[in-house]
Every structure is written in C-alpha cells, then in structure tokens.
Design a protein around this motif. Structure first.
Motif, short mmCIF file in Angstrom:
data_model
loop_
_atom_site.label_atom_id
_atom_site.label_comp_id
_atom_site.label_asym_id
_atom_site.label_seq_id
_atom_site.Cartn_x
_atom_site.Cartn_y
_atom_site.Cartn_z
N ARG A 200 0.85 -1.18 0.00
CA ARG A 200 0.00 0.00 0.00
C ARG A 200 0.89 1.23 0.00
N ILE A 201 0.69 2.11 -1.01
CA ILE A 201 1.49 3.34 -1.06
C ILE A 201 0.73 4.53 -0.50
N LEU A 202 -0.60 4.43 -0.38
CA LEU A 202 -1.42 5.47 0.23
C LEU A 202 -2.56 4.80 0.98
N GLN A 203 -2.99 5.43 2.07
CA GLN A 203 -4.20 4.98 2.73
C GLN A 203 -5.40 5.30 1.82
N ALA A 204 -6.43 4.49 1.90
CA ALA A 204 -7.58 4.66 1.01
C ALA A 204 -8.17 6.07 1.12
N GLU A 205 -8.28 6.57 2.34
CA GLU A 205 -8.85 7.90 2.53
C GLU A 205 -8.00 8.97 1.85
N THR A 206 -6.67 8.81 1.94
CA THR A 206 -5.76 9.77 1.31
C THR A 206 -5.90 9.72 -0.20
N ALA A 207 -5.96 8.51 -0.75
CA ALA A 207 -6.11 8.36 -2.20
C ALA A 207 -7.42 8.98 -2.67
N ARG A 208 -8.49 8.75 -1.94
CA ARG A 208 -9.78 9.33 -2.34
C ARG A 208 -9.73 10.85 -2.29
N LYS A 209 -9.08 11.38 -1.27
CA LYS A 209 -8.94 12.84 -1.17
C LYS A 209 -8.14 13.38 -2.36
N MET A 210 -7.08 12.68 -2.72
CA MET A 210 -6.23 13.10 -3.83
C MET A 210 -7.00 13.10 -5.15
N HIS A 211 -7.88 12.12 -5.32
CA HIS A 211 -8.59 11.94 -6.58
C HIS A 211 -9.84 12.80 -6.71
N SER A 212 -10.36 13.32 -5.59
CA SER A 212 -11.68 13.97 -5.65
C SER A 212 -11.72 15.40 -5.12
N THR A 213 -10.61 15.90 -4.58
CA THR A 213 -10.60 17.28 -4.08
C THR A 213 -10.30 18.20 -5.24
N GLY A 214 -11.31 18.94 -5.70
CA GLY A 214 -11.15 19.73 -6.92
C GLY A 214 -10.98 21.21 -6.67
N GLN A 215 -10.17 21.84 -7.53
CA GLN A 215 -10.00 23.29 -7.56
C GLN A 215 -10.67 23.79 -8.83
N ALA A 216 -11.71 24.59 -8.69
CA ALA A 216 -12.49 25.04 -9.84
C ALA A 216 -11.64 25.89 -10.78
N SER A 217 -11.94 25.80 -12.05
CA SER A 217 -11.29 26.61 -13.07
C SER A 217 -12.26 27.71 -13.49
N VAL A 218 -13.00 27.49 -14.56
CA VAL A 218 -14.01 28.45 -15.01
C VAL A 218 -15.33 27.69 -15.16
N GLY A 219 -16.39 28.20 -14.54
CA GLY A 219 -17.70 27.59 -14.66
C GLY A 219 -17.68 26.11 -14.28
N PRO A 220 -18.39 25.28 -15.04
CA PRO A 220 -18.51 23.86 -14.69
C PRO A 220 -17.43 22.99 -15.33
N LEU A 221 -16.39 23.58 -15.90
CA LEU A 221 -15.38 22.79 -16.62
C LEU A 221 -14.63 21.86 -15.67
N ASN A 222 -13.98 20.85 -16.26
CA ASN A 222 -13.17 19.92 -15.48
C ASN A 222 -12.15 20.68 -14.65
N ARG A 223 -11.91 20.17 -13.42
CA ARG A 223 -11.09 20.88 -12.44
C ARG A 223 -9.71 20.25 -12.30
N MET A 224 -8.88 20.89 -11.50
CA MET A 224 -7.60 20.32 -11.09
C MET A 224 -7.79 19.67 -9.75
N MET A 225 -7.52 18.37 -9.68
CA MET A 225 -7.56 17.66 -8.40
C MET A 225 -6.22 17.86 -7.69
N LEU A 226 -5.96 17.09 -6.67
CA LEU A 226 -4.67 17.21 -5.98
C LEU A 226 -3.62 16.46 -6.79
N GLY A 227 -3.14 17.12 -7.85
CA GLY A 227 -2.09 16.55 -8.69
C GLY A 227 -2.58 15.96 -9.99
N PHE A 228 -3.83 15.54 -10.06
CA PHE A 228 -4.40 14.97 -11.28
C PHE A 228 -5.28 16.00 -11.97
N TYR A 229 -5.34 15.93 -13.32
CA TYR A 229 -6.36 16.68 -14.05
C TYR A 229 -7.66 15.90 -13.98
#
Length: 671
Positions: free
Chosen positions: A313-342
C-alpha cells in the motif's frame, strides 16, 4: 507537461528536471524485482453485455481496436514507436509495443523492458510522495510552505504559498524555463541549487487562477527531500517503486547503466532516423522519470485501488480518495484540477489523468476511477506537425467513446439564437494564457502568440489555439449561458463574466491547468504595432545602401546639409542598432522556445550581452530618431521625408517601450 502548449505552451508551453543532492550507488537505482502483474483472466467468466450496446472491454476487443489504431497513426504521424497499457479491475488487461525503440537496429518496443520518458506524468509520483507525508502528519497542505524550506518564497497579497496551491497549480507563479532541458550531463543542476537560483514572480492571485508550474512541482519535490531526510530519488525508490515492484523505473540522472541499456531512443521524426541525446531535466521531480509500460501499469493499478497493490500500500484509502476527488475550480462547470491529477471526466464517467512531454517523448495516463480502468500511452518521437498530440487525444477520446459511451439522454436545447449571437460577440477578442513568463525577456513570447476568439456567422465561436485533427479551428456552440460545447466532441468552453464583460475563459482539456485572460485594447494591438515598427526600422536601414547606390548610379549628390544631414545619417545608424537589438531579442526567444537546449545556463552570457546591448541601443535609437524628426520638420526635406522621420521616431519610441515592458532592457539571465 501535457501537449497543451502554448502555450507552451504554449507553452508556452507546456511541459521538468535534476541530479540527486548526494552521489548514489548506481546499483541502488534499481529496486528489488517483484513477481509480474497477472494478466486479467478475461475468459474466466463471461462479461456482462454493456447496457448501452457498447463493446465490452476485453483483452481481445482492446487488442483488435488498438491494432487497428496504432500502426496507421504512427505511420501517418511519422512516429517511431509507442507503448500502450490497459489495466482493468486490478490486473493488466493488455500491454503492447508498436513500432521501434531503436530504428537503426530495428529493435521493437517491449512493454516489459523498454523504458520511455513520460515527461510530466512524473509529477504524479511527486504528488503521491507529498500525500504520503501528509498522511504521516509531516506535511500540511494548507500551511505556509516556507516552514519546510531553507530559502524564502515571498507572499502575494499577504497570502503565503501552500502545498494545496502547488498541487492544484494555483500558486500564481509565472512560467520559468531556464535550464528546462539539456543534452549535456555537465549542465545538470542540483535540485536545491536550481530552485534557489531564481524564484519566479507570483503574477496571479493565489488559489484563484490555474497556471501550470514546473517550478512549483519541483519545489514540492524539494520539500519531500527536506522533510523525509533523503534525496528525492531515494525517497521515491524506497516508498513508491519498491512497494510496487517498479524495477524498471528511475528519476535518476544520468540513468543507471542497466536501465540506460533498455532506454528507447528519442526521435524528432521516424523518417529522420537519427536518435536524439538523452534529455536531462534540472527540475527533476517535475519530469525526469524513465519507466517501462509494465511499471506504469503497477502505478495505475495502485491508484485505481485507492493506494493498494496486492499486499503493498502506497497510500491509505482515505488519502487516495482525497487526492482523486478534491477539486480546484477553473471556469464555470469545466473539469477541475484535483490534488495533482487533471479531472478529465467524459461521457458521464469520472476520470482523472496527467499528460507529459519532453522534446522527443509524449505520453498520457488516464484513470476511469469508477470503472476500474487505466490507460497509458507513450511515444518516442515528436512526429509530424504535432501528430503526437492528435494521437493521444484520439486514443483517449476514442477509448472512452468505445467502452464508456454517454448514456442516451435528451439533446441539449442550447440558448436562443439572439443570446448566442450576443454572447459570441462578448467573448470575441484577444487573450493571453495564465501560464506565461511575465517578469523576464521571455515575456516577448506573449506578444508573438496571443489567443484569439472569433464570433462566427452561424452563432458559434472559434479559438485560434483549439484546432481539430485536420488543422482547422474547432467550432463551439453555446449550450447554456456562457457555456459552449465543441460541435464534434463533448469538450466544453466556459467564460467568466463581470458586469456584462467576459474577463477570461477556458476550455477542455486545458481547463484544469490554465485560463485565458482578456487583453486590454492597447495590449491586443502590441503585436501588430511591433511588426509595423520593425518594418519601418528595417526599411530605413535598407534605404541607406539603396539610396547611396541610386545616387551613385545617376550621379546625384546628397542634398541635405549641416545638422539636418547629420541627423539623417545618425538616424539610419540608430535604426540599425534598434533593429539588431529588438530583432536579436525576438530571434533569441523564438529560437529558445523552438529548441529547449538553448535554455541551458550555458547561454546566460549571450542573454546578458544581448540585454546590455539593447539597454544602450534602444534608448539611444529613440533619442536619435526624435532628434532626426525635429530636424526634418524644421528643415527643407519634402513632406514624405518629414512624415517618414516622424513615423521612424514613433516606431523607435514604441520599440523602446516594448524593451522596457518586456524586460529586454536590463541585466541578468533569469527567465
């Protein structure tokens, strides 16, 4: 960095690089091997038919589809070779090489053994390392990151830089490319030294404007070093590569000999067949990884399984979920920047990704989180006319449309025609990317490549940057107020509106990492005025020998006398100096963006010398041209000569302003 460049991008692009702070035993670069990942047992149980009637993702179907896609795509794009990997439900569904890793030896790409350079896909390992330390309580995503550094990062508007801003590319930092890529291992700069050499300015409000930054990513890698107490390369090997059994992966530069022997060559084009030197990257945590397709499969599986890979295990499940789903909005409803992932959700399926480019290698990693599927591709050539970008887009979009199509639904009714026409007119104009150099000589690149939005007669809009595979601008039709959709795909474009004025926009797939900000009318005219001014100065210089030859041929004498004659002659000399200064600066910037090896610290002397020359030539040229205009207006020159003298003075003054505004005038080689 993804081939989203301006813009780099555009790069202005985009789209990296450094040697460990302590010398390491090359043997230590190869982690202990682990058993191979088992292929998915696709025949063990019959696959359920897709509710939409779409093909089921099996090894047989995927291989047939990819075999139909890649040979033609590589040949048409003039690309030597590629590796592609598909994982599903915790197993490798398919991994396959196409074309050649070495054209001279006709060595085929082996997905198990051949190493590719995934470029900025490397950043995902840096972000994973950061999140490991976050879950251990050693890092705080919202703390002032100066507490983790041994040199200061200035605040902006009283706000410190944080790791959350770093991971979402909202630090506000301008683009920095000095030492981005070099072919000379002697020019590799230790990570800390590269970061301390120059801290880019924060040109945007922190936390609000996406602006992709290699520097910020490398800063995160340096923090991993300092907090963990070990060089970045060692940390990644011990805490990511070894647990996942990634024995064919390394951030080290130079690459350990055992791995270098298996490294694919890089090519400009397959037809040229001349291999390029290995690329060294000074901001290593942002892009220096070398890895096999099989190893990238392990990394994808770990993230798809919320940090777990078999018993490791390289990440705890909760950490991985946070990394994959915590979004930073860009403009309007467009796809966001997650924690390191587009975020790259498509057809109603949740997806995250990261792209990557060096000069010769071009890669993309896609994870369909709810479907348990990952797709990785890397190509070893730049190819013909941006072919690799088109191939990656066609692959990821074609894969999603084939196996994860959108559910049937009511067609979008759009907006009334009169509103669409009004909104198209409101968004039309000239823009610049948020990912740009601003406080240094490379800001000249912003003048050379503005982004224009055009309102079409049919109510759609087009963006000069957004071209289809055929090279023509895409058309975007408004589907909701200030939200447009590409007429040939599900990509969207949205605008921010303040007091009835569009201030900025973005579009997919760029939205997570950059926005486009409207230029003022004056700045929008800067490029045509620059071109016109250079033409005036050039014609003045050319007129010097031409007029002398004409007078000699016809035996005519030079009619100006006294101060008027001296001003006229000096104006031509001044024009030559101005032309050399500004033309040289523009030529250097274009050359640097076209050949990244020229961003090497070895060219610092050339940049300093050119800026010092411009510091003398541009003000002197403006002063002399003003003197010449004054003498012309009060002298006996004809009206055309008077008008030209005034035009020359205005041109030299404008070029002087460009020199100040774009940091051609000055000293130093930070960029």
């Amino acid at each position: 960095m993804r081939a989203i460049s301006p813009i780099l991008c555009g790069a202005v692009l985009s789209a990296m690089l450094a040697f460990p702070l302590a010398a390491q035993d090359p043997a230590a670069a190869v982690p202990t091997a682990a058993p191979p990942v088992p292929a998915a047992a696709v025949d063990a149980a019959p696959a359920a038919p897709a509710a939409t009637g779409a093909p089921v993702l099996t090894r047989e179907d995927a291989e047939a589809w990819l075999d139909g896609f890649f040979p033609y795509a590589l040949a048409a794009g003039d690309v030597a070779g590629a590796v592609v990997v598909v994982v599903k439900d915790g197993q490798v569904l398919l991994q396959k090489g196409y074309g050649y890793a070495n054209l001279a030896e006709r060595a085929p790409v082996d997905p198990e053994r051949t190493l590719f350079r995934p470029g900025s896909v490397s950043k995902l390992f840096t972000w994973t390392a950061v999140m490991q330390l976050v879950e251990q309580g050693k890092l705080d995503l919202d703390a002032d990151l100066n507490q983790y550094l041994d040199f200061p990062i200035p605040a902006r508007d009283g706000k410190p830089m944080t790791l959350r801003q770093v991971m979402t590319h909202t630090t506000g930092l301008e683009e920095q490319i000095r030492g981005l890529i070099t072919a000379d291992p002697a020019e590799i700069t230790p990570l800390g030294e590269a970061l301390k050499h120059w801290v880019p300015e924060r040109i945007h409000v922190p936390g609000a404007t996406p602006a992709y930054s290699n520097y910020a990513t490398a800063l995160a890698g340096y923090i991993v070093e300092r907090v963990s107490g070990m060089p970045f390369d060692d940390y990644v090997e011990r805490n990511i590569f070894q647990p996942l059994g990634m024995a064919s992966s390394s951030f080290r530069q130079p690459l350990p000999p055992a791995l270098l022997a298996r490294m694919s060559n890089g090519y400009a084009r397959a037809s040229e067949a001349e291999p390029k030197p290995y690329e060294f990257i000074s901001l290593a945590p942002a892009g220096s990884l070398a890895s096999s397709g099989a190893d990238m499969a392990r990394f994808m599986i770990a993230h798809l399984q919320e940090g777990a890979f078999g018993d490791a295990r390289i990440l705890q499940a909760e950490t991985a979920r946070k990394m994959h789903s915590t979004g930073q909005a860009s403009v309007g409803p467009l796809n966001r920047m997650m924690l390191g992932f587009y975020e790259t959700s498509v057809n109603g399926h949740r997806a995250i990704s990261h792209g990557g480019d060096t000069q010769w290698f071009h890669s993309d990693l896609q994870l369909f989180l709810d479907d348990g599927v990952g797709l990785f591709v890397s190509m070893n050539s730049s190819g013909r006319d941006g072919a690799t970008g088109n191939i990656r887009y066609a692959l990821s979009r074609g894969f999603a449309d084939r196996y994860f199509p959108a559910a049937p639904g009511a067609a979008d009714k759009g907006v009334p025609a009169e509103d669409a026409t009004l909104h198209a007119q409101q968004i039309a104009g000239t823009y610049t990317s948020s990912r740009r150099p601003d406080s240094n000589i490379l800001s000249l690149a912003n003048l050379l490549g503005p982004v224009k939005v055009v309102a079409n007669e049919d109510g759609t809009i087009s963006v000069t940057l957004a071209l289809g595979a055929g090279g023509a601008p895409k058309k975007w039709r408004e589907v909701a107020p200030y939200l447009w959709q590409d007429t040939t795909s599900s990509d969207r474009l949205a605008a921010d509106v303040v007091d009835g004025q569009v201030t900025r926009f973005s579009m997919e797939p760029y939205a997570p990492i950059m926005v486009f900000e409207r230029l003022s009318a004056w700045n929008a005219l800067a490029m045509p005025l620059l071109a016109a001014s250079l033409v005036v100065v050039l014609l003045t210089v050319l007129a010097w020998p031409v007029s002398a030859l004409v007078r000699r041929y016809y035996g005519a004498r030079y009619r100006l006398q006294g101060t008027d004659a001296r001003a006229h002659r000096w104006a031509r000399i001044a024009s030559l100096l101005v032309l050399l200064a500004m033309g040289g600066a523009l030529g250097l910037v274009v050359a640097m963006l076209g050949k990244l090896e020229m961003t090497s610290p070895g060219n610092d002397g050339l940049i300093v010398a050119l800026r010092l020359f411009a510091t003398v030539a541009l003000p002197l040229g403006a002063a002399i041209s003003l003197w010449n205009a004054f003498e012309a207006l009060r002298g006996r020159r004809g009206w055309l000569a008077k008008a030209w003298a005034v035009l020359l003075a205005l041109s030299c003054l404008f070029l002087l302003w460009i020199g100040f505004a774009n940091h051609v005038i000055g000293f130093g080689a930070n960029y």
